[in-house]
Design an enzyme around this catalytic site. Structure first.
Site, short mmCIF file in Angstrom:
data_model
loop_
_atom_site.label_atom_id
_atom_site.label_comp_id
_atom_site.label_asym_id
_atom_site.label_seq_id
_atom_site.Cartn_x
_atom_site.Cartn_y
_atom_site.Cartn_z
N HIS A 31 10.72 46.33 -3.14
CA HIS A 31 9.56 45.65 -2.21
C HIS A 31 9.02 44.68 -3.56
O HIS A 31 8.70 45.27 -4.25
CB HIS A 31 8.58 45.45 -0.73
CG HIS A 31 7.97 45.97 -0.80
ND1 HIS A 31 7.21 47.52 -1.33
CD2 HIS A 31 6.41 45.72 -0.97
CE1 HIS A 31 6.51 48.24 -0.75
NE2 HIS A 31 6.01 47.12 -1.79
N HIS A 71 2.98 42.80 -6.85
CA HIS A 71 3.46 43.92 -7.74
C HIS A 71 4.62 44.16 -7.06
O HIS A 71 4.97 43.21 -6.67
CB HIS A 71 2.23 45.23 -7.24
CG HIS A 71 2.59 45.59 -6.17
ND1 HIS A 71 1.63 44.87 -5.02
CD2 HIS A 71 2.73 45.97 -4.96
CE1 HIS A 71 2.19 45.61 -3.43
NE2 HIS A 71 3.17 45.84 -3.73
N GLU A 94 4.28 49.50 -7.93
CA GLU A 94 3.75 50.55 -6.51
C GLU A 94 5.14 51.82 -6.78
O GLU A 94 6.40 51.06 -7.06
CB GLU A 94 3.75 49.69 -5.64
CG GLU A 94 3.34 51.08 -4.81
CD GLU A 94 3.32 49.83 -2.98
OE1 GLU A 94 3.74 48.88 -3.34
OE2 GLU A 94 2.50 50.49 -2.33
CO CO Z 1 4.09 47.16 -2.23
#
Ligand code: CO
Length: 134
Positions: free
Chosen positions: A7, A79, A130
């Site tokens: 994502h 992020h 991440e």
């Molecule tokens: Co995230």
């Protein structure tokens, strides 16, 4: 070693459904925001055919998103999240190459109930990364 894009996270000042034109883009929102107190965020996911958008809103005092929105009041990309098969092995390999792991370096459970880690943006072209164990 690094798998698919899981994502892209966008910090938002308001989690209510947005007005046009972005409402069209984010039409496939998850119906209920999810509170993640350990991360200081409330999240809403938007499903896309090949990935997801994670909308992040501050939760509680000292939320990292609060500081982000103080600098960028209208929101912005916070992020990107990449999938890995083994998060500890990925962490150790990246550390050996000089990447800095945020926090105590131990994976925590993220928004999908899977272990996640964050890597310092200065080591990744200014982008907070991440890692999520897929
Ligand atoms: Co995230």
């Amino acid at each position: 070693m690094i798998g698919r894009l899981n994502h892209v996270a966008i910090a938002v000042p308001d989690l209510r459904p947005p007005r046009q034109p972005i409402a069209t883009l984010w039409a496939r929102r998850s119906p209920h925001p999810e509170d993640l107190p350990e991360h200081g965020v409330t999240v809403v996911f938007v499903e896309l055919p090949n990935t997801k958008i994670e909308l992040l809103h501050p939760l509680g005092a000292g939320s990292p998103i609060e500081a982000f929105l103080a600098k960028s009041p209208s929101g912005g990309i916070h992020h990107v999240c990449y999938e890995v098969d083994d998060i500890r092995a990925a962490r150790d390999r990246l550390r050996a190459q000089g990447a800095r792991v945020l926090g105590d370096g131990e994976p925590r459970i993220g928004a999908h109930g899977k272990p996640v880690l964050f890597l310092h943006p200065k080591d990744f072209s200014g982008t907070l990364v991440e890692l999520e164990q897929a």
